[in-house]
Design a protein around this motif. Structure first.
Motif, short mmCIF file in Angstrom:
data_model
loop_
_atom_site.label_atom_id
_atom_site.label_comp_id
_atom_site.label_asym_id
_atom_site.label_seq_id
_atom_site.Cartn_x
_atom_site.Cartn_y
_atom_site.Cartn_z
N LEU A 3 -65.52 -60.64 -18.49
CA LEU A 3 -64.67 -61.81 -18.27
C LEU A 3 -63.35 -61.39 -17.62
O LEU A 3 -62.87 -62.04 -16.69
CB LEU A 3 -64.40 -62.55 -19.58
N LEU A 4 -62.77 -60.29 -18.06
CA LEU A 4 -61.53 -59.80 -17.46
C LEU A 4 -61.73 -59.41 -16.01
O LEU A 4 -60.89 -59.70 -15.16
CB LEU A 4 -60.98 -58.61 -18.26
N ASP A 5 -62.85 -58.76 -15.72
CA ASP A 5 -63.16 -58.39 -14.34
C ASP A 5 -63.32 -59.63 -13.47
O ASP A 5 -62.84 -59.68 -12.34
CB ASP A 5 -64.44 -57.55 -14.28
N PHE A 11 -58.30 -63.98 -9.18
CA PHE A 11 -56.91 -63.89 -8.75
C PHE A 11 -56.79 -63.11 -7.45
O PHE A 11 -56.00 -63.46 -6.58
CB PHE A 11 -56.03 -63.28 -9.84
N ALA A 12 -57.57 -62.05 -7.30
CA ALA A 12 -57.53 -61.26 -6.07
C ALA A 12 -57.99 -62.10 -4.87
O ALA A 12 -57.39 -62.04 -3.79
CB ALA A 12 -58.41 -60.02 -6.21
N ALA A 13 -59.01 -62.92 -5.05
CA ALA A 13 -59.50 -63.78 -3.97
C ALA A 13 -58.43 -64.80 -3.57
O ALA A 13 -58.22 -65.07 -2.38
CB ALA A 13 -60.78 -64.48 -4.38
N ARG A 14 -57.76 -65.37 -4.55
CA ARG A 14 -56.68 -66.33 -4.26
C ARG A 14 -55.56 -65.64 -3.49
O ARG A 14 -55.05 -66.17 -2.51
CB ARG A 14 -56.14 -66.93 -5.55
N ARG A 15 -55.16 -64.47 -3.97
CA ARG A 15 -54.10 -63.71 -3.30
C ARG A 15 -54.51 -63.35 -1.87
O ARG A 15 -53.74 -63.50 -0.93
CB ARG A 15 -53.80 -62.43 -4.08
N ASP A 16 -55.75 -62.90 -1.72
CA ASP A 16 -56.22 -62.46 -0.42
C ASP A 16 -56.35 -63.61 0.58
O ASP A 16 -56.35 -63.39 1.79
CB ASP A 16 -57.54 -61.72 -0.55
N TYR A 17 -56.46 -64.83 0.08
CA TYR A 17 -56.42 -66.00 0.95
C TYR A 17 -54.97 -66.39 1.26
O TYR A 17 -54.59 -66.59 2.41
CB TYR A 17 -57.14 -67.19 0.30
N LEU A 18 -54.15 -66.50 0.22
CA LEU A 18 -52.80 -67.04 0.38
C LEU A 18 -51.87 -66.11 1.15
O LEU A 18 -51.09 -66.58 1.99
CB LEU A 18 -52.21 -67.34 -1.01
#
Length: 103
Positions: A3-5, A11-18
């Motif tokens: 779940l942590l992974d 969050f990484a996907a959101r950051r990598d988009y934004l």
């Protein structure tokens, strides 16, 4: 552990988009976040008062970001903070609104 992974990857996907979208729109990103859930961005291209900039975006365009003054005094008027704790769809809508305003 799984779940942590999963959460970290989301969050990484959101950051990598934004992150590249904000750079494309003209925000200055002095450092790439690695473990955080927000992006600290310079607004010099758009304004010299982060408080006013954030208030205008919220009241006129429905985009909520946080002025730098909420995180310290050093150059606070030149920076804002974008959080990516919400879903990707809402982040994409915020970027589309920012593009209409700033693009």
């Amino acid at each position: 552990r799984a779940l942590l992974d999963e959460r970290r990857d989301i969050f990484a996907a959101r950051r990598d988009y934004l992150l590249p979208e904000l750079e494309r729109l003209g925000f200055d990103i002095p450092c790439r976040p690695d473990g955080a859930f927000y992006i600290y961005a310079g607004i010099e291209r758009f304004a010299d008062d982060s408080q006013r900039f954030c208030l205008d975006l919220l009241e006129q365009h429905g985009v909520a970001i946080t002025p730098g003054a909420d995180f310290g005094r050093h150059q606070a008027e030149r920076f804002v903070r974008f959080s990516y704790t919400t879903g990707m769809e809402r982040i994409q809508e915020a970027v589309a609104r920012l593009e209409r305003v700033l693009g």
